[in-house]
Design a protein around this motif. Structure first.
Motif, mmCIF file in Angstrom:
data_model
loop_
_atom_site.group_PDB
_atom_site.id
_atom_site.type_symbol
_atom_site.label_atom_id
_atom_site.label_comp_id
_atom_site.label_asym_id
_atom_site.label_seq_id
_atom_site.Cartn_x
_atom_site.Cartn_y
_atom_site.Cartn_z
ATOM 1 N N SER A 39 -62.403 -74.509 19.968
ATOM 2 C CA SER A 39 -63.539 -74.950 19.167
ATOM 3 C C SER A 39 -63.456 -76.431 18.889
ATOM 4 C CB SER A 39 -63.592 -74.177 17.843
ATOM 5 O OG SER A 39 -62.520 -74.581 17.024
ATOM 6 N N ILE A 40 -64.607 -76.999 18.668
ATOM 7 C CA ILE A 40 -64.730 -78.384 18.217
ATOM 8 C C ILE A 40 -65.994 -78.446 17.384
ATOM 9 C CG2 ILE A 40 -65.990 -79.205 20.253
ATOM 10 C CD1 ILE A 40 -64.423 -81.797 20.056
ATOM 11 N N ASP A 41 -65.998 -79.248 16.366
ATOM 12 C CA ASP A 41 -67.125 -79.305 15.432
ATOM 13 C C ASP A 41 -67.356 -77.956 14.758
ATOM 14 O OD1 ASP A 41 -67.700 -81.962 16.084
ATOM 15 O OD2 ASP A 41 -68.924 -81.355 17.781
ATOM 16 N N GLY A 42 -66.322 -77.106 14.790
ATOM 17 C CA GLY A 42 -66.488 -75.813 14.159
ATOM 18 C C GLY A 42 -67.250 -74.813 15.000
ATOM 19 N N HIS A 43 -67.575 -75.157 16.268
ATOM 20 C CA HIS A 43 -68.322 -74.251 17.139
ATOM 21 C C HIS A 43 -67.401 -73.687 18.211
ATOM 22 C CE1 HIS A 43 -72.293 -75.460 15.594
ATOM 23 N NE2 HIS A 43 -71.825 -76.689 15.589
ATOM 24 N N PRO A 44 -67.106 -72.398 18.215
ATOM 25 C CA PRO A 44 -66.405 -71.825 19.364
ATOM 26 C C PRO A 44 -67.339 -71.921 20.567
ATOM 27 C CG PRO A 44 -66.418 -70.319 17.495
ATOM 28 C CD PRO A 44 -67.401 -71.399 17.208
ATOM 29 N N ALA A 73 -61.304 -84.332 11.188
ATOM 30 C CA ALA A 73 -60.919 -84.400 12.601
ATOM 31 C C ALA A 73 -60.260 -83.104 13.054
ATOM 32 C CB ALA A 73 -59.981 -85.586 12.824
ATOM 33 N N ILE A 74 -59.390 -82.561 12.233
ATOM 34 C CA ILE A 74 -58.719 -81.307 12.585
ATOM 35 C C ILE A 74 -59.732 -80.176 12.701
ATOM 36 C CG2 ILE A 74 -57.091 -79.575 11.755
ATOM 37 C CD1 ILE A 74 -55.524 -81.926 10.444
ATOM 38 N N ALA A 75 -60.693 -80.145 11.780
ATOM 39 C CA ALA A 75 -61.724 -79.103 11.823
ATOM 40 C C ALA A 75 -62.557 -79.188 13.090
ATOM 41 C CB ALA A 75 -62.625 -79.212 10.587
ATOM 42 N N ARG A 76 -62.681 -80.392 13.655
ATOM 43 C CA ARG A 76 -63.481 -80.568 14.865
ATOM 44 C C ARG A 76 -62.658 -80.379 16.138
ATOM 45 N NH1 ARG A 76 -66.183 -85.705 15.435
ATOM 46 N NH2 ARG A 76 -67.695 -84.571 16.697
ATOM 47 N N ALA A 109 -61.915 -87.499 30.577
ATOM 48 C CA ALA A 109 -60.930 -86.415 30.570
ATOM 49 C C ALA A 109 -59.941 -86.529 29.416
ATOM 50 C CB ALA A 109 -60.187 -86.395 31.904
ATOM 51 N N ILE A 110 -59.595 -87.771 29.032
ATOM 52 C CA ILE A 110 -58.556 -87.924 28.000
ATOM 53 C C ILE A 110 -59.135 -88.242 26.629
ATOM 54 C CG2 ILE A 110 -56.750 -88.575 29.610
ATOM 55 C CD1 ILE A 110 -58.308 -91.304 27.553
ATOM 56 N N ALA A 111 -60.457 -88.163 26.486
ATOM 57 C CA ALA A 111 -61.090 -88.500 25.209
ATOM 58 C C ALA A 111 -60.528 -87.651 24.071
ATOM 59 C CB ALA A 111 -62.602 -88.304 25.305
ATOM 60 N N LYS A 112 -60.493 -88.252 22.884
ATOM 61 C CA LYS A 112 -59.925 -87.592 21.713
ATOM 62 C C LYS A 112 -61.031 -87.078 20.791
ATOM 63 C CE LYS A 112 -55.605 -90.217 21.822
ATOM 64 N NZ LYS A 112 -54.609 -90.989 21.044
ATOM 65 N N VAL A 113 -60.615 -86.556 19.654
ATOM 66 C CA VAL A 113 -61.530 -85.986 18.668
ATOM 67 C C VAL A 113 -61.420 -86.793 17.382
ATOM 68 C CG1 VAL A 113 -62.154 -83.915 17.385
ATOM 69 C CG2 VAL A 113 -61.197 -83.715 19.685
ATOM 70 N N SER A 114 -62.550 -87.039 16.748
ATOM 71 C CA SER A 114 -62.543 -87.870 15.547
ATOM 72 C C SER A 114 -63.148 -87.149 14.358
ATOM 73 C CB SER A 114 -63.331 -89.173 15.792
ATOM 74 O OG SER A 114 -64.703 -88.897 15.931
ATOM 75 N N GLY A 115 -62.814 -87.656 13.189
ATOM 76 C CA GLY A 115 -63.441 -87.220 11.947
ATOM 77 C C GLY A 115 -63.684 -88.451 11.098
ATOM 78 N N LYS A 153 -58.781 -90.719 2.984
ATOM 79 C CA LYS A 153 -58.057 -90.585 4.254
ATOM 80 C C LYS A 153 -57.789 -89.109 4.564
ATOM 81 C CE LYS A 153 -54.526 -93.400 4.693
ATOM 82 N NZ LYS A 153 -53.352 -94.225 4.296
ATOM 83 N N GLN A 154 -57.408 -88.355 3.547
ATOM 84 C CA GLN A 154 -57.137 -86.938 3.771
ATOM 85 C C GLN A 154 -58.415 -86.187 4.176
ATOM 86 O OE1 GLN A 154 -54.172 -85.393 3.923
ATOM 87 N NE2 GLN A 154 -53.313 -87.461 3.678
ATOM 88 N N GLN A 155 -59.551 -86.570 3.589
ATOM 89 C CA GLN A 155 -60.817 -85.948 3.988
ATOM 90 C C GLN A 155 -61.117 -86.218 5.454
ATOM 91 O OE1 GLN A 155 -64.273 -86.463 1.325
ATOM 92 N NE2 GLN A 155 -62.850 -87.262 -0.208
ATOM 93 N N ALA A 156 -60.881 -87.461 5.895
ATOM 94 C CA ALA A 156 -61.143 -87.806 7.287
ATOM 95 C C ALA A 156 -60.208 -87.060 8.229
ATOM 96 C CB ALA A 156 -61.008 -89.316 7.488
ATOM 97 N N LEU A 157 -58.928 -86.947 7.848
ATOM 98 C CA LEU A 157 -57.960 -86.216 8.672
ATOM 99 C C LEU A 157 -58.367 -84.750 8.815
ATOM 100 C CD1 LEU A 157 -54.645 -87.710 7.207
ATOM 101 C CD2 LEU A 157 -55.519 -88.077 9.528
ATOM 102 N N GLN A 158 -58.759 -84.137 7.706
ATOM 103 C CA GLN A 158 -59.157 -82.736 7.763
ATOM 104 C C GLN A 158 -60.435 -82.554 8.579
ATOM 105 O OE1 GLN A 158 -57.342 -80.108 6.801
ATOM 106 N NE2 GLN A 158 -55.787 -81.666 6.360
#
Length: 997
Positions: free
Chosen positions: A549-554, A502-505, A468-474, A495-500
């Motif tokens: 959305s996550i992974d860019g998929h609504p 994660a946000i995109a996912r 339930a509390i799992a997070k999202v990674s990039g 680092k900025q690529q990885a942050l973006q």
């Protein structure tokens, strides 16, 4: 209005569900926002069990369904299909390698168990493409080749394809694989294509295996996840569906349907992250700078232990992971399981003196078989109740258990738990232990080395809470050239690529942070190339609508229509279009005591069993280097069953050949990081040898000998001998592994190494005709090697056999065979591995202990560093069968690929000059795991229990100043004298012992 998240974890026995209110005020409360949890039996179809668990938890919590914002599911359903090799749930897979001329030495499916290969094995295609480790293309991809391949796949009636490009994980966005996939789908939209760069990291065979397994369960994953969506839609929950991944993060239903393998090990990860959350480690100001956190999940039969890293995620399993008997490499938590649970049986001998705990268990029959529930079997639960530590069942039924039995049973339970905790420690810092699982009541006594033991609320549903509390990674994994650039700026950009990513996912942009940065310098390169692996993690962003959305998929329940795959012939009824595979582990069902190698008329013909023995033995003789033997072993198996060989792989004694016969040499040369990804083409060694023979002026050659018996090169001569139909001499030029060509014994004693040839699979051949010294030859070869991709074949000038017989180390192929057989026998009989080794190869046990520190640096093309080993405790020594006076000092072993020396140090002292050296090169130093398997310098890590053994070197190294100058401490720049381990004893000969006729 609340913000609720539902987590579900599907186990083999039970399906757990939990519902959390993630309102900040409740998250910070002692309950951590957990409204309710439930447990229901797992059903055969999985889906109905999930449905029931969610119904129960919603009823308990009385939560309005329209306020549920997400559901996350962790399931073992997909991995079970692979482990069970179920032909009803697995599809055949065609494999497309983008590799140019490379990789043919080890075909796809080479190390699959035969029964699984028969189910999933499809046709194999080698196409242009692939990358070098520095990003250069091996060759551009060919649209025509791809089009022809699609036509062949259609003819075979296959709809599932694995695309595997050499070094594709280092390709920005997996460009070659993705381009190939698009071309294939343009020609046949009905194909399901999986790209390996999305599945695993560097290590072609392991990544390819994982990609094949992922492809084989695509149809199952799509059907199952579609059913998940339908079931929750039936529950009138209009919110996003996620699945939990192996690394403890979330992925969308749509993405999980494409990459189901990334959910294989989500269960243990869910338990670990759920335990850390429930214990409130993030709120209590606790950091891992002064302690380490372990999670122990105790069930009815086993206790599973994981280590929590500073990132908040579990420690990854090292190297590779076997799934269904298949060697794979993808992110998976390292979990240690020990045979202790709430149902473990307690046995007492007739005199009441000896009390044993487990490892067998009454399992799910606990509530029927345990004494407190009216049964007749004493279990750990009975011990807990009799000790007054739990109120379960009928305590009167265990009052008769003597106090002495209770004490011994509790001591045995405690000892098992303490050993498991110690095995999983990541440092010598104090341990904070989080206990979860229904069997955690059996931990009733203080545990040595544990500073704090926490039983968090809702501990029996920690796995569902973790979901339930799992997070999202990039995550990004790239190669960067640092020469002439600001390293800090390069890392910051990564680092900025990885942050973006994660946000995109779907990660909350205000919460996402970098949790992991690995900087891995590349061996041999001169442009400061570095591999950067950067991971960012953040909590799931609050959805703005039901279609978060996550992974860019609504994805929402209403829109989560995952298409059913087109029907195809069931995998079980389709004959594999690839030849049957030999089982990589040939000794699994073999009677090791009666096996006899085939030796006829003084010629030893190698079998698959012999090859497995030799592979294990060459690991021991590798002395920390030489590269892993596994890939060479698979190449040998491929030649053993192939049609390309002109003759059988065979071995003869050096004294059986004529002095005037010509002996050739050929070995692999380069970095393991490349040889494990850009697999050989089969042609490199023979190309190098052919040119070396031509340049030498010889018109014939009769035999071949290994340059080094240690590691993978100890086996490289066998396929080459089959190609030329010549025998391998039972010996080598080092008697071990050494890091450079100049360490060959004939060259140490003045015989020529040049002309020396280096070759790759693309027709590039370089020659060192002459050089001022053998060390200069090495430098020139290394320069060629870097230019050719850091993995090549090399062949020195052939020598006549009178020279080879005088200067080779004899019987080392036999020595590797005897070592391997001894190790396999000891494992099978569960006897002392070290003793078994010394019965065949005399040596000395230098140290038994646990690795407590490893320092590494990649410099000058070598893996350099130092390993520190601490003594075992008294109980550990007893359990390991150690005798004699316990050593209190630590042992240090510096290495330069191979181990250089072993020395005692005072753990409390800081004066390195006071170390007591007990063994040095050229004597052999090997570090062995508890099962006798050799551990290379690249595989050393904290916590491993090891035995360090020493074996005396051949007099060619120790009996002459020339040998010691090159192969002794002086040759490695060490300011110390050679410390003799004892007299050398030659290995006996397999040929002499087993010859018939």
């Amino acid at each position: 209005m609340g913000f609720y998240r539902i987590g579900v974890d599907v186990g083999g026995t039970n399906t757990d569900a939990a519902i959390l209110d993630t309102t900040p005020a409740l998250i910070n409360a002692p309950s951590r926002g957990v409204c309710a949890s439930s447990k229901t039996p797992t059903t055969a179809d999985v889906t109905s069990g999930i449905y029931t668990a969610i119904v129960h938890v919603l009823a308990k919590a009385q939560v309005p369904r329209h306020d549920v914002r997400s559901v996350a599911i962790g399931t073992t359903h997909f991995v079970n299909a692979v482990v069970e090799a179920d032909p009803r749930r697995l599809s055949r897979v065609a494999v497309v390698r983008l590799c140019g001329p490379y990789t043919r030495a080890i075909p796809p499916f080479s190390d699959f168990p035969p029964h699984l290969r028969d189910i999933v094995g499809g046709p194999v295609f080698y196409l242009d493409g692939g990358l070098e480790i520095d990003g250069r293309e091996i060759s551009p991809i060919s649209p025509k080749q791809i089009a022809d391949t699609v036509s062949e796949i259609q003819k075979a009636g296959i709809t599932t394809v694995a695309v595997v490009g050499v070094f594709s994980p280092l390709d920005h966005q997996g460009a070659q694989e993705e381009t190939c996939k698009k071309m294939m789908l343009q020609q046949n939209p009905g194909l399901s294509v999986v790209c390996s760069a999305e599945i695993g990291s560097v290590g072609l065979l392991e990544r390819e295996n994982a990609t094949i397994l992922n492809a084989s369960i695509l149809a199952l994953a799509k059907r199952t996840i579609r059913a998940f969506c339908q079931a929750t839609q039936d529950l009138q929950l209009d919110c996003p569906l996620y699945l939990t991944q192996n690394d403890g993060t979330l992925t969308s239903a749509a993405t999980a349907a494409e990459r189901p393998i990334q959910t294989f090990a989500s269960g243990p990860t869910n338990s670990l992250t759920g335990a850390a959350y429930l214990a409130g480690l993030d709120q209590r100001g606790r950091t891992t700078t002064d302690s380490q956190v372990l999670v122990m999940d105790i069930g009815g039969t086993t206790s599973d232990v994981c280590a929590l890293l500073p990132s908040g995620f579990p420690r990854k399993a090292p190297n590779f992971v076997e799934v269904g008997g298949v060697r794979t490499a993808f992110p998976i938590p390292e979990v240690l399981s020990v045979g202790l649970g709430g149902g473990s049986r307690i046995r007492v001998d007739s005199a009441g003196d000896a009390v044993t705990v487990g490892p067998d268990s009454v399992g799910y029959r606990l509530t029927k078989d345990a004494l407190v529930f009216g049964g007749d079997i004493m279990t750990t639960t009975d011990i807990v109740v009799a000790s007054g530590k739990a109120d379960l069942g009928d305590a009167s039924k265990v009052q008769h258990i003597p106090a002495s039995v209770l004490a011994k049973a509790r001591a045995g339970m405690t000892k098992i738990l303490e050993r498991a905790i110690d095995d999983m420690k990541v440092s010598d810092q104090p341990v904070t232990l989080l206990l979860v699982g229904g069997g955690s009541i059996i931990c009733i006594d203080a545990l040595e080395g544990v500073a704090e033991c926490i039983l968090p609320p809702h501990h029996d549903s920690a796995n569902a809470v973790g979901a339930a509390i799992a997070k999202v990674s990039g995550e990004i994994d790239i190669i960067e050239i640092l020469e002439g650039r600001d390293e800090q700026a390069v890392v910051e950009a990564a680092k900025q690529q990885a942050l973006q990513a994660a946000i995109a996912r779907g990660a909350d942009k205000d919460d996402v942070a970098i949790v992991e940065i690995d900087k891995i310098p590349l061996q041999y390169v001169t442009n400061k190339a570095i591999r950067l692996v950067v991971k960012a993690v953040g909590k799931l962003a609050a959805p703005t609508a039901a279609t978060a959305s996550i992974d860019g998929h609504p994805i929402s329940w209403a829109s989560a229509e995952v298409d059913e795959p087109a029907s195809e012939t069931p995998a079980a009824t389709v004959a594999s279009s690839t030849p049957p595979s030999l089982l990589p582990k040939q000794t699994a069902s073999l009677n090791l005591d009666t096996y006899v190698p085939e030796v006829t008329d003084n010629v030893w013909y190698l079998s698959a069993v012999d090859l497995e023995f030799i592979a294990t033995g060459t690991g021991v003789l590798g002395t920390g280097g030489g590269g892993p033997s596994y890939l060479q072993y698979l190449q040998c198996l491929d030649w053993l069953q192939g049609s390309e060989a002109k003759g059988r792989m065979r071995v003869v004694a050096p004294d059986s050949v004529n002095d005037a016969d010509v002996c050739v040499f050929g070995s692999w040369y380069g970095a393991p990081s490349v040889s494990g990804e850009r697999l050989p083409a089969k042609t490199e060694l023979t190309t190098a040898i052919d040119h070396a023979v031509r340049l030498s002026g010889h018109s014939h050659f009769e035999v071949i000998i290994a340059d080094e018996i240690g590691g993978g090169n100890g086996m490289s001569t066998f396929p080459t001998s089959a190609y030329y139909d010549i025998p391998v001499l039972d010996g080598d030029l080092m008697g071990r592994a050494y890091p450079s060509m100049e360490h060959g014994t004939p060259y140490v004693y003045g015989h020529p190494i040049t002309p020396c040839v280096i070759a790759d699979a693309k027709g590039n051949v370089g020659v060192v005709l002459e050089a001022e010294s053998n060390r200069r030859v090495e430098e020139l070869l290394r320069s060629h090697c870097v230019n050719l991709g850091i993995s090549t074949a090399v062949a020195a000038v052939p020598l006549t056999c009178d020279i080879v017989k005088k200067y080779c180390i004899p019987n080392t192929v036999s020595q590797a065979w005897y070592l391997g057989r001894a190790i396999h026998r000891a494992r099978r009989s569960k006897t002392d591995v070290v003793k078994a080794i010394f019965e065949t190869t005399p040596g000395k046990l230098l140290y038994s202990g646990k690795i407590v520190d490893v320092k590494r640096d990649v410099s000058r093309g070598y893996t350099m560093g130092q390993c520190t080993i601490a003594p075992l405790s008294g109980e550990e020594r007893e359990g390991a069968g150690c005798n004699g006076v316990a050593e209190t000092r630590h042992l240090v072993i510096p290495f330069q690929n191979e181990f250089l020396y072993a020395a005692y140090i005072d753990p409390a002292g800081s004066d390195a000059s006071k170390q007591e050296v007990i063994c040095t090169v050229p004597d052999l130093i090997s570090v062995l795991g508890q099962d006798g398997e050799a551990i290379g310098s690249q595989e050393l890590r904290y916590g491993l229990r090891v035995n360090v053994i020493g074996i005396a070197a051949h007099p060619l190294w120790t009996g002459d100043e020339r040998g010691l100058r090159i192969g002794g401490p002086q040759g490695f720049g060490l300011d110390m004298e050679w410390t003799s381990l004892g007299p050398y004893q030659a290995s006996r000969s397999v040929i002499a012992e087993f010859n018939r006729g």
